[in-house]
Design a protein around this motif. Structure first.
Motif, PDB file in Angstrom:
ATOM      1  N   HIS A 164       0.972  -1.091   0.003  1.00 12.39           N
ATOM      2  CA  HIS A 164      -0.005   0.018  -0.105  1.00 12.39           C
ATOM      3  C   HIS A 164       0.965   1.245  -0.079  1.00 12.39           C
ATOM      4  O   HIS A 164       0.494   2.263  -0.782  1.00 12.39           O
ATOM      5  N   TRP A 171      -0.082   6.700  -6.390  1.00  8.45           N
ATOM      6  CA  TRP A 171      -1.356   7.557  -6.322  1.00  8.45           C
ATOM      7  C   TRP A 171      -1.012   9.188  -5.967  1.00  8.45           C
ATOM      8  O   TRP A 171      -1.645  10.096  -6.709  1.00  8.45           O
ATOM      9  N   LYS A 176      -2.437   7.207 -10.870  1.00  8.48           N
ATOM     10  CA  LYS A 176      -3.444   6.794 -10.341  1.00  8.48           C
ATOM     11  C   LYS A 176      -3.796   5.176 -11.178  1.00  8.48           C
ATOM     12  O   LYS A 176      -4.226   4.367 -10.229  1.00  8.48           O
ATOM     13  N   MET A 180      -4.092   1.848  -8.575  1.00  8.81           N
ATOM     14  CA  MET A 180      -5.252   0.932  -8.619  1.00  8.81           C
ATOM     15  C   MET A 180      -4.862  -0.544  -9.129  1.00  8.81           C
ATOM     16  O   MET A 180      -5.450  -1.363  -8.420  1.00  8.81           O
ATOM     17  N   GLN A 183      -3.085  -1.964  -5.997  1.00  8.82           N
ATOM     18  CA  GLN A 183      -4.305  -2.175  -5.107  1.00  8.82           C
ATOM     19  C   GLN A 183      -5.062  -3.273  -5.450  1.00  8.82           C
ATOM     20  O   GLN A 183      -5.437  -4.306  -4.445  1.00  8.82           O
ATOM     21  N   ASN A 184      -5.580  -3.641  -6.541  1.00 10.07           N
ATOM     22  CA  ASN A 184      -6.074  -4.809  -6.947  1.00 10.07           C
ATOM     23  C   ASN A 184      -5.349  -6.256  -7.019  1.00 10.07           C
ATOM     24  O   ASN A 184      -6.028  -7.202  -6.086  1.00 10.07           O
ATOM     25  N   SER A 187      -5.353  -6.923  -3.151  1.00 12.18           N
ATOM     26  CA  SER A 187      -6.534  -7.531  -2.380  1.00 12.18           C
ATOM     27  C   SER A 187      -6.655  -8.925  -2.894  1.00 12.18           C
ATOM     28  O   SER A 187      -7.333  -9.557  -2.226  1.00 12.18           O
ATOM     29  N   ASP A 193      -7.833  -4.939   1.465  1.00 12.80           N
ATOM     30  CA  ASP A 193      -8.439  -3.968   0.261  1.00 12.80           C
ATOM     31  C   ASP A 193      -8.130  -2.643   0.903  1.00 12.80           C
ATOM     32  O   ASP A 193      -8.919  -2.025   1.833  1.00 12.80           O
ATOM     33  N   HIS A 195      -7.601   1.114  -0.240  1.00 11.18           N
ATOM     34  CA  HIS A 195      -7.526   2.202  -1.351  1.00 11.18           C
ATOM     35  C   HIS A 195      -6.111   2.998  -1.223  1.00 11.18           C
ATOM     36  O   HIS A 195      -5.661   3.454  -0.198  1.00 11.18           O
ATOM     37  N   GLY A 215     -10.998   2.588   3.374  1.00 12.21           N
ATOM     38  CA  GLY A 215     -11.414   3.610   2.355  1.00 12.21           C
ATOM     39  C   GLY A 215     -10.551   4.708   1.800  1.00 12.21           C
ATOM     40  O   GLY A 215      -9.776   5.050   2.561  1.00 12.21           O
ATOM     41  N   GLU A 216     -10.777   5.342   0.638  1.00 17.21           N
ATOM     42  CA  GLU A 216      -9.972   6.282   0.002  1.00 17.21           C
ATOM     43  C   GLU A 216      -9.740   7.329   0.854  1.00 17.21           C
ATOM     44  O   GLU A 216      -8.489   7.719   0.947  1.00 17.21           O
TER      45      GLU A 216
END
Length: 325
Positions: A164, A171, A176, A180, A183-184, A187, A193, A195, A215-216
């Motif tokens: 992360h 990010w 970005k 992402m 991040q995927n 996960s 998970d 963001h 969360g974001e």
């Protein structure tokens, strides 16, 4: 990942020998073709290191632990050599290990290794400094952690946080789409998970880690301990700043949901299975669904120790309910 290398006894004319150049990464210290050695001392490429006296010495401690593990289990010599002992620095070893974990058919190991190493070295060493604090946090707070090297190689909570940090740097730099994708993969690989926009401090323990969702716009402070199946989420489809802000030294128990743009104060404790929808003052304990403060809202009981360090999940029970089994 299995390296496409011939056995040491195969003759050069063996047709599988031609696979080596195709399968081996282009950088020299990513994988090793050294066979499993009956004498693990042969892979010690430098003298034993002194005990760590500072964060900068932790890498040497990890290498010592790796050598000790190989002495106990020679069958692991290849794995430890390619993962730890063949690397001159922690950033190279971390980039290598994460690239192996997160690679896919469309994201080759070599591409990820070069990307991760560039990010680790371009941020002034901040990601690595936080990673060292994370390693110490896991070793000090998790009684199941037997060594730093085991955390570095096998603890998916630690690996997810380091991944992360890299995704968050991408990010923040405006990359970005790439953030992402990482991040995927995190996960899918670690069942964590987070963001890439979320801000996470140093000295973080994700204990077990499975099912953690962040969360974001969430912010997690320093020295925080979070158990599995914790959600730091929003309350609907509103955009903007919509996720929790977790203070320093907070302990969040397993199965907890903290929802909305609320503040969990420094050194607070959230009991397992709680649903928190309002601010929690510093040094207090919240538990239940919906969560309530132990001792009551008007005069909550204050904690005298940092809960993320003590990892005490049950001391509030006697104050919380008259029904105790």
């Amino acid at each position: 990942m299995a390296a496409c290398l011939p056995l040491s006894g195969d003759p050069p004319s063996d047709p599988h020998h031609k696979m080596v150049k195709f399968c081996r990464p282009t950088f020299s210290d990513h994988l090793s073709s050294i066979p499993i050695s009956p004498n693990p001392h042969k892979i010690q490429d430098s003298p034993p290191s002194p005990p760590p006296s500072s964060d900068s010495d932790l890498w040497f401690k990890i290498r010592e632990e790796a050598r000790s593990d190989v002495e106990d289990e020679p069958i692991l010599s290849n794995y430890y050599f390619s993962s730890i002992l063949s690397h001159s620095s922690m950033d190279r070893a971390l980039a290598n290990h994460l690239s192996i974990k997160l690679c896919s058919s469309s994201l080759p190991i070599t591409t990820l290794f070069e990307l991760f190493l560039d990010v680790l070295r371009d941020d002034g060493g901040e990601i690595l400094r936080c990673g060292v604090r994370d390693l110490r946090a896991v070793k000090e707070r998790d009684p199941a952690c037997i060594s730093y090297v085991q955390c570095f190689l096998n603890y998916k909570g630690f690996l997810a946080v380091q991944s992360h940090r890299i995704a968050h740097k991408l990010w923040s730099d405006g990359r970005k789409a790439l953030a992402m994708i990482i991040q995927n993969r995190v996960s899918e690989t670690f069942a964590v998970d987070i963001h890439p926009g979320a801000v996470i401090g140093c000295g973080i323990l994700l204990d077990h880690a499975t099912g953690v969702v962040v969360g974001e716009t969430a912010v997690i402070g320093n020295d925080v301990s979070i158990l599995h199946h914790v959600t730091l989420g929003g309350t609907g489809k509103d955009s903007g700043d919509r996720h929790p802000k977790i203070g320093n030294g907070v302990l969040i128990g397993a199965g907890t949901c903290i929802l909305g743009n609320i503040k969990i104060g420094d050194r607070a404790k959230i009991g397992a299975g709680s649903v928190v929808l309002k601010d929690v003052p510093p040094r207090t304990t919240a538990v239940g669904n919906p969560a309530r403060l132990v001792g009551g809202k008007s005069n909550p009981i204050k904690l005298d120790k940092t809960p993320s360090f003590t990892m005490d999940h049950i001391s509030h029970i006697n104050e919380w309910s008259d029904y105790v089994i």
